[in-house]
Structure formats: C-alpha cells, structure tokens
Design an enzyme around this catalytic site. Structure first.
Site, PDB file in Angstrom:
ATOM      1  N   SER A  25      15.242  -7.547  -9.650  1.00  0.00           N
ATOM      2  CA  SER A  25      14.258  -6.908  -8.772  1.00  0.00           C
ATOM      3  C   SER A  25      13.647  -7.901  -7.787  1.00  0.00           C
ATOM      4  CB  SER A  25      13.148  -6.265  -9.608  1.00  0.00           C
ATOM      5  OG  SER A  25      12.575  -7.216 -10.483  1.00  0.00           O
ATOM      6  N   THR A 157      -6.288  31.238  14.728  1.00  0.00           N
ATOM      7  CA  THR A 157      -5.829  31.532  13.366  1.00  0.00           C
ATOM      8  C   THR A 157      -4.471  32.186  13.588  1.00  0.00           C
ATOM      9  OG1 THR A 157      -6.834  33.726  13.310  1.00  0.00           O
ATOM     10  CG2 THR A 157      -8.190  31.913  12.500  1.00  0.00           C
ATOM     11  N   HIS A 158      -3.529  31.904  12.738  1.00  0.00           N
ATOM     12  CA  HIS A 158      -2.144  32.381  12.929  1.00  0.00           C
ATOM     13  C   HIS A 158      -1.567  31.877  14.251  1.00  0.00           C
ATOM     14  CE1 HIS A 158      -3.174  35.328   9.731  1.00  0.00           C
ATOM     15  NE2 HIS A 158      -4.327  35.371  10.376  1.00  0.00           N
ATOM     16  N   SER A 279      13.477  10.303  27.811  1.00  0.00           N
ATOM     17  CA  SER A 279      14.786  10.783  27.385  1.00  0.00           C
ATOM     18  C   SER A 279      15.851  10.031  28.152  1.00  0.00           C
ATOM     19  CB  SER A 279      14.892  12.282  27.670  1.00  0.00           C
ATOM     20  OG  SER A 279      16.256  12.663  27.728  1.00  0.00           O
ATOM     21  N   LYS A 285      11.296  13.877  31.125  1.00  0.00           N
ATOM     22  CA  LYS A 285      10.720  13.951  29.786  1.00  0.00           C
ATOM     23  C   LYS A 285       9.731  12.850  29.457  1.00  0.00           C
ATOM     24  CE  LYS A 285      12.438  16.266  26.614  1.00  0.00           C
ATOM     25  NZ  LYS A 285      11.838  17.396  25.928  1.00  0.00           N
ATOM     26  N   ASN A 287       8.065  12.315  25.804  1.00  0.00           N
ATOM     27  CA  ASN A 287       8.041  12.913  24.466  1.00  0.00           C
ATOM     28  C   ASN A 287       6.951  12.304  23.578  1.00  0.00           C
ATOM     29  OD1 ASN A 287      10.276  14.511  25.112  1.00  0.00           O
ATOM     30  ND2 ASN A 287      11.682  12.851  24.566  1.00  0.00           N
ATOM     31  N   GLU A 292       5.249  12.790  16.417  1.00  0.00           N
ATOM     32  CA  GLU A 292       6.431  13.382  15.763  1.00  0.00           C
ATOM     33  C   GLU A 292       6.896  12.517  14.588  1.00  0.00           C
ATOM     34  OE1 GLU A 292       9.608  15.026  18.541  1.00  0.00           O
ATOM     35  OE2 GLU A 292       8.276  13.989  19.912  1.00  0.00           O
ATOM     36  N   GLN A 324      10.763  -0.562 -13.396  1.00  0.00           N
ATOM     37  CA  GLN A 324      11.058  -1.475 -12.291  1.00  0.00           C
ATOM     38  C   GLN A 324      11.252  -0.695 -10.985  1.00  0.00           C
ATOM     39  OE1 GLN A 324      13.332  -5.129 -13.029  1.00  0.00           O
ATOM     40  NE2 GLN A 324      14.917  -4.278 -11.709  1.00  0.00           N
TER      41      GLN A 324
HETATM   42  N1  ARG Z   1      11.008  -6.681 -13.261  1.00  0.00           N
HETATM   43  C1  ARG Z   1      10.397  -5.958 -14.319  1.00  0.00           C
HETATM   44  C2  ARG Z   1       9.681  -4.725 -13.789  1.00  0.00           C
HETATM   45  O1  ARG Z   1       9.496  -4.647 -12.640  1.00  0.00           O
HETATM   46  C3  ARG Z   1       9.404  -6.831 -15.024  1.00  0.00           C
HETATM   47  C4  ARG Z   1       9.209  -6.466 -16.446  1.00  0.00           C
HETATM   48  C5  ARG Z   1      10.444  -6.683 -17.204  1.00  0.00           C
HETATM   49  N2  ARG Z   1      10.237  -6.505 -18.608  1.00  0.00           N
HETATM   50  C6  ARG Z   1      11.254  -6.364 -19.448  1.00  0.00           C
HETATM   51  N3  ARG Z   1      10.956  -6.197 -20.693  1.00  0.00           N
HETATM   52  N4  ARG Z   1      12.499  -6.390 -19.051  1.00  0.00           N
HETATM   53  O2  ARG Z   1       9.304  -3.828 -14.511  1.00  0.00           O
END
Ligand code: ARG
Length: 459
Positions: A25, A157-158, A279, A285, A287, A292, A324
């Site tokens: 991660s 309204t509407h 555009s 145009k 826009n 949006e 995670q």
């Molecule tokens: N990267 C993990 C998370 O975001 C950290 C915790 C990981 N804990 C574990 N027991 N593998 O949740």
C-alpha cells in the site's frame, strides 16, 4: 535500505513478486507519513515514561523520526514496495539510521492500531481544512447575497414559475445548506476523535502502557474504549464519506442552477471567462465547465461512500486486510471536496447577475397569482374560493397572452367584486417579495437580517 520483511521470521520462501506488489500500500499510504511519525513519537515518548524504553533510546528514536520526516518532506526518502506500507518503510529507515533502538519502537503496538491512529489523525486535519474552505465559500455567498438582496427572479417549483424571490434569498438558501454540512463534518470529527493506540493487534498489550497519555499527546479526547473495535471499525471514514456526499450533493445542485441560469435561454447570470471554456468546433460557445465538473464529481464521491460501506460490511472482528482499501477512496473524497470547494469559492465572487433578464423572466408565468389570492383572502374570501377565482383570471391572461397586472380593474372585478383599486400594488414583483416579510421569508429586509445573523455566526 534493506527490503527485508519485518515479519519474515516464520517464512521459508520469499513473497511472490506479484503478490508483493499486489499487497503493498506504500504507493498511496505514504501520504500518511507525517501522521505516522507523529504517532510513533507519541508512542515512544509514552514507552520511555513507563520505563519500557530508556530515555536514550527514546531520544534516538525521536531524533531519527524527525530526520526521516525532513527527508520525506524534501522528497529524498526512497520508498520501497518490498517494505509494503508507510509504517514498515519508516520503521526500517529508522533502524537503518539509529540501529538497535529503532527495533524497539514497535514494542506494545501493532500496525493495526498504528494505521487506525494515522488515518484518524490525518482525517481530523483534513476535516478542519475542509471546514475552513466551507467557511470561505459561505463568506463569498454572503457578499453576493448582500449585493443582490433586492434583485428579483422567478422562484421555481417543478422548474415552473412559482413566486418571485430575491436572488439574495436564493444565495442564503445555499448558505444554509453549507451551514449544515459544516456542522455535520464537525460532528464527524468529534466522534472520530478517540485514540486506537494501545489496542495493539486486537487484544491490547502485556506492557504497562499509558493510553491516556498517548491520546492526550496526539490531541484525541481519550483512548478508544475497546481494543477490538479500535483496530477494526472504519465507521468514521464511512461517516465522513456520507457527510462528504451530502456536501457534494449540495454543490451539485448549486452547479445545476448555475448551468441553467447561464444558458442563453435563461441568461440570469454570467460566469466569468476564467471559469468557463470554449468549444473546439463551435466558435460561439462558452461552456460552464466548472459547475458541470463539480456536478459530475459528486457521483464519484457518492461512489466512495458505497465503496467504503461495502468494504466494511462483511468483516468479522477485528482487523482485516480489507481495511487497507479504505485509503484511496478516503483520499480521493478529500481531494475532490477540497478542489470543488476551492473552485466554487473563487467562482462565486465573479458571478454577474443580469438583473433585467431575471426581472423579465419573473414577469412571465403569473408569479404573483398567489399574491392576488392572498389579497382576496384579506378581503374576506375563503382561500379555496380565492384560488378558483384567480385561476380563472390566469386562464383569461393565458388566452390573451398578457399578465395579471395588465388586466383592467373592471376586468379584475369581473372575477370578484371584492377586488379594489389597491390590488395593483400587490401584483408587482416588488410588492410580492416585500410582503413575505417574516423570519425565513424572501423580503429584502429579511434577507439583510439573515445575512447579518449569518455574519455573526461566522465570527
Ligand atoms: N497497510 C495496512 C493497512 O492499511 C496496515 C496494517 C497492516 N496490518 C496487518 N496486520 N497486515 O491496513
């Protein structure tokens, strides 16, 4: 830095290369580095106070973490996917930097309470920033409301002409929506502000820790009361995503109105060139891309709410790796919210109101028909009968292609003899809005009061 896994003791085979990347991660959770370091410093300080670390060890850890913080801030830190996440990257770098003491930092904690703490700390800071952005937008709305307190446009309204309202009143409606969003995010932040540290992996720790101390150090209102709950639930993130979704829903409605109002057919407002684009094929145009896009981004934030709810719903206690997956939706929800609020706050002061166009639109569609009915009621006619009478008058106007105020007194009296010469003042746009002169009403006087009260609230 060595990529040796900090948990590799019981493993005989190296992690599959794809699995390593799949489970990592660090690519996104490195964003939590400042909070991770802050949490680690509080934890190490507590461990030393409790005699679990020596003061020398604590000092080495704190100095090492501070140096790493600088390295990360300067963009010189080299993140390793092999070290999985922000927590192990920083811990490994610390040990490399200070040696043995670094290996003691993880005493009495787990990545489970660590990450739950980091995310809360991070989100708390972001919510404070988002609430500040809401305030900025609100202040700009107050300016616009004040400038256009007397400007009249048709209220719908509407999406059919209903009654005349003041533009200032309309802006104050937006203000109120944002006021609740501001409050909701405050509630969310308050409920979230408990510290998971000390829950460790799930059951707590055998060391004589001081959870109140770490909670206080990190600005929490106290420690989470149950270790299993502390490491596992992400309801605070879901609650934030819900509040974020409501805020985006409001911004999306505002956007929709700006898109409609800035069309050639309505022409109520002109958005500054700086907030529009052209555009590539149609030279004429201009826009309203910014509103949006804000409207479009609401869908993505709603999606994050559903992603997080679904992520959580089948998880048994306590921590599971599923969690995670909470980070990317959360990060994106925060980024989108901040971006949308910023662009809105900057666009609002640049809105030009085309008062004449709004006025002309308000004169179409019999916006003062209710005023005529109310007039008859004040002359003693029951409302239901008055409604019927005015309906007939409107039908005549439709046939002739004129407005109620274009009918002569004689013609009006033909519908009901309670109608007198004083009726015309009630059929004007100004008379109509000025008459709705009570708390929460559209009269310019009330709009100015609402603005003054709002300013006081924002002080
Ligand atoms: N990267 C993990 C998370 O975001 C950290 C915790 C990981 N804990 C574990 N027991 N593998 O949740």
């Amino acid at each position: 830095m060595s990529d040796k896994k900090l948990w590799a003791g019981r493993f005989n085979q190296p992690t599959d290369a794809f699995v390593e990347a799949f489970t990592a991660s660090v690519e996104f959770d490195q964003r939590l580095a400042p909070e991770d370091i802050r949490g680690s410093i509080a934890h190490a300080t507590m461990l030393a106070r409790q005699g679990i670390l020596t003061e020398a060890e604590r000092d080495a850890i704190v100095e090492g973490l501070e140096a790493i913080r600088e390295e990360i801030r300067a963009g010189h830190f080299s993140w390793s996917v092999g070290l999985e996440d922000v927590h192990m990257n920083i811990e490994a770098a610390l040990t490399e930097r200070i040696g043995e003491a670094g290996k003691k930092l993880h005493t009495g904690r787990s990545r489970n309470d660590q990450v739950a703490t980091d995310v809360r700390l991070w989100l708390r800071g972001e919510i404070a920033a988002i609430r500040g952005e809401i305030r900025r937008l609100q202040r700009n709305l107050l300016e616009l409301a004040e400038r256009e307190a007397e400007t009249i446009l048709p209220g719908f309204t509407h999406l059919q002409t209903a009654q005349p309202v003041t533009f200032g009143h309309h802006m104050m409606a937006w203000f109120e929506m944002l006021e609740r969003d501001h409050e909701r995010l405050g509630d969310c932040s308050r409920r979230m502000n408990r510290c998971p540290l000390g829950a460790a992996a799930l059951a707590g720790t055998t060391f004589p820790i001081d959870r109140d101390f770490t909670a206080r150090e990190l600005g929490f209102d106290g420690p989470c009361a149950n270790s299993l709950d502390a490491v596992s639930d992400r309801d605070f993130a879901i609650e934030f995503a819900a509040a974020a979704s409501l805020l985006m829903m409001h911004l999306s409605r505002m956007s929709e109105e700006l898109v409609i109002w800035s069309s050639a057919q309505f022409g109520f407002v002109t958005l500054s060139d700086a907030f529009c684009t052209g555009s590539s094929i149609m030279p004429q145009k201009k826009n309203p891309d910014v509103p949006e896009l804000v409207r479009g981004k609401s869908g993505r934030v709603f999606g994050h709410l559903f992603g997080l709810l679904t992520l959580m719903k089948s998880q048994p206690l306590a921590y599971n790796k599923d969690n995670q997956e909470d980070k990317e939706p959360l990060f994106d929800a925060v980024d989108q919210l901040k971006g949308c609020l910023k662009v809105f706050a900057e666009m609002v002061p640049e809105i030009t109101c085309n008062r004449q166009a709004m006025r002309e639109a308000a004169l179409k569609g019999f916006a003062t028909a209710t005023d005529l009915a109310d007039y008859l009621v004040r002359k003693g006619v029951p409302f239901r009968d008055a409604h019927e009478v005015v309906g007939k008058a409107v039908a005549l106007c439709v046939e002739r292609g004129c407005d109620l105020a274009d009918l002569s007194l004689e013609e009006l009296r033909g519908f009901h003899d309670a109608i007198g010469a004083d009726v015309f003042q009630y059929l004007t746009l100004e008379g109509s809005v000025a008459a709705r002169d009570h708390f929460g009403g559209t009269a310019p006087r009330q709009v100015r009061r609402a603005i003054a009260a709002a300013r006081e609230r924002l002080e």
